[in-house]
Design a protein around this motif. Structure first.
Motif, PDB file in Angstrom:
ATOM      1  N   SER A   1      23.330  37.340 -10.892  1.00 22.37           N
ATOM      2  CA  SER A   1      22.651  38.619 -11.046  1.00 22.37           C
ATOM      3  C   SER A   1      22.053  38.715 -12.442  1.00 22.37           C
ATOM      4  O   SER A   1      22.781  38.746 -13.436  1.00 22.37           O
TER       5      SER A   1
ATOM      6  N   THR B   1      14.384  43.190  -6.905  1.00 27.67           N
ATOM      7  CA  THR B   1      15.328  44.006  -6.145  1.00 27.67           C
ATOM      8  C   THR B   1      15.024  43.908  -4.643  1.00 27.67           C
ATOM      9  O   THR B   1      13.863  43.963  -4.249  1.00 27.67           O
ATOM     10  N   PRO B   2      16.079  43.771  -3.828  1.00 25.05           N
ATOM     11  CA  PRO B   2      17.466  43.528  -4.250  1.00 25.05           C
ATOM     12  C   PRO B   2      17.613  42.118  -4.798  1.00 25.05           C
ATOM     13  O   PRO B   2      16.864  41.210  -4.408  1.00 25.05           O
ATOM     14  N   GLU B   3      18.573  41.949  -5.695  1.00 27.20           N
ATOM     15  CA  GLU B   3      18.805  40.624  -6.253  1.00 27.20           C
ATOM     16  C   GLU B   3      19.464  39.727  -5.211  1.00 27.20           C
ATOM     17  O   GLU B   3      20.312  40.171  -4.441  1.00 27.20           O
ATOM     18  N   PRO B   4      19.093  38.447  -5.161  1.00 27.49           N
ATOM     19  CA  PRO B   4      19.650  37.556  -4.137  1.00 27.49           C
ATOM     20  C   PRO B   4      21.140  37.308  -4.353  1.00 27.49           C
ATOM     21  O   PRO B   4      21.592  37.148  -5.486  1.00 27.49           O
ATOM     22  N   SER B   5      21.878  37.228  -3.261  1.00 27.16           N
ATOM     23  CA  SER B   5      23.320  37.001  -3.343  1.00 27.16           C
ATOM     24  C   SER B   5      23.650  35.544  -3.648  1.00 27.16           C
ATOM     25  O   SER B   5      24.775  35.241  -4.054  1.00 27.16           O
ATOM     26  N   TRP B   6      22.661  34.648  -3.483  1.00 27.02           N
ATOM     27  CA  TRP B   6      22.917  33.216  -3.660  1.00 27.02           C
ATOM     28  C   TRP B   6      22.646  32.731  -5.088  1.00 27.02           C
ATOM     29  O   TRP B   6      22.724  31.539  -5.357  1.00 27.02           O
ATOM     30  N   ASP B   7      22.338  33.642  -5.980  1.00 25.78           N
ATOM     31  CA  ASP B   7      22.107  33.270  -7.376  1.00 25.78           C
ATOM     32  C   ASP B   7      22.795  34.300  -8.260  1.00 25.78           C
ATOM     33  O   ASP B   7      23.266  35.338  -7.783  1.00 25.78           O
TER      34      ASP B   7
ATOM     35  N   GLN C   1      23.351  41.936 -14.202  1.00 28.25           N
ATOM     36  CA  GLN C   1      24.711  41.875 -14.730  1.00 28.25           C
ATOM     37  C   GLN C   1      24.783  41.032 -15.998  1.00 28.25           C
ATOM     38  O   GLN C   1      25.454  41.414 -16.969  1.00 28.25           O
TER      39      GLN C   1
ATOM     40  N   LYS D   1      14.369  36.866 -11.314  1.00 27.12           N
ATOM     41  CA  LYS D   1      15.688  36.799 -10.692  1.00 27.12           C
ATOM     42  C   LYS D   1      16.409  35.513 -11.059  1.00 27.12           C
ATOM     43  O   LYS D   1      15.807  34.503 -11.420  1.00 27.12           O
ATOM     44  N   GLY D   2      17.722  35.585 -10.940  1.00 27.44           N
ATOM     45  CA  GLY D   2      18.564  34.414 -10.967  1.00 27.44           C
ATOM     46  C   GLY D   2      18.718  33.715 -12.301  1.00 27.44           C
ATOM     47  O   GLY D   2      18.313  34.205 -13.360  1.00 27.44           O
TER      48      GLY D   2
END
Length: 214
Positions: free
Chosen positions: A43, A35-41, A46, A9-10
């Motif tokens: 994607s 998953t789910p990918e963290p919102s604070w880092d 993407q 992630k991230g």
């Protein structure tokens, strides 16, 4: 041409993809995001789909969807699942980037535990993946100063990520020539999610978010 996969992630996992893409005779083949990918880092999904559209992204985030033997190199970067023996034994090189010192902080939340214990050093480690929990031989590590009276978890986390970028950049091109060194099992401590309640004021990004004064 060897094929490589990145799990995780991230921004640090993105950096691992970049480092792999620059290796000679190596193709980034598969990415498996947490998953789910963290919102604070950022994607990972993407970024990969934007920059490397031919790379296969496993949307489920499940390492078991990576066919054993498909990739010669697997790099796990802050991935949140235990990789099983079927993939381990079918992969010539499989390493993990762990955001803590080993063998002192195996398992979950090594940054939180280092601050909880009042350490003045933290680390980030690349190690061979075996069937244990962060117990494989160490390939490379970076140690850095922390100040428990001043630092919050988020400070040390992002410091670890910064050191991790350099560690990945330096290590991956040399991976075939590095002799990993076994961990000392007498120094090993493993933390599990069931232990998180013992973190107290270090259970969240900041002491204030944990309900304690900074």
């Amino acid at each position: 041409m060897r094929r490589a996969a990145v799990l995780g992630k991230g921004a640090l996992a993105v950096h691992a993809c970049e480092a792999i893409a620059e290796l000679p005779d190596t193709a980034l083949d598969t990415v498996i995001p947490t998953t789910p990918e963290p919102s604070w880092d950022v994607s990972l999904t993407q970024v990969v789909r934007s920059r490397w559209p031919n790379v296969h992204v496993v949307d489920s985030g499940d390492w078991r969807e990576l066919e054993p033997g498909r990739c010669d190199l697997v790099v796990s970067v802050l991935y949140d699942k235990i990789i099983g023996p079927k993939l381990i034994h079918a992969t010539p090189q499989i390493i993990n980037c762990h955001p803590g010192r080993l063998p002192h902080y195996r398992g979950v939340r090594p940054v939180n535990w280092a601050l909880r214990n009042g350490d003045n050093l933290a680390g980030i480690t690349l190690h061979v993946v075996d069937e244990g929990v962060d117990s494989g031989p160490i390939v490379a590590e970076a140690l850095f100063s922390i100040w428990p009276d001043i630092d919050e978890v988020r400070d040390v986390w992002w410091r670890a990520i910064a050191h991790g970028r350099r560690l990945i950049t330096d290590t991956l091109p040399r991976l075939d020539r590095i002799q990993p060194r076994p961990q000392d099992p007498t120094l090993a401590v493993t933390h599990y999610s069931r232990d998180n309640h013992l973190l107290g004021e270090r259970s969240d990004w900041t002491r204030a978010l944990s309900g304690f004064p900074a």
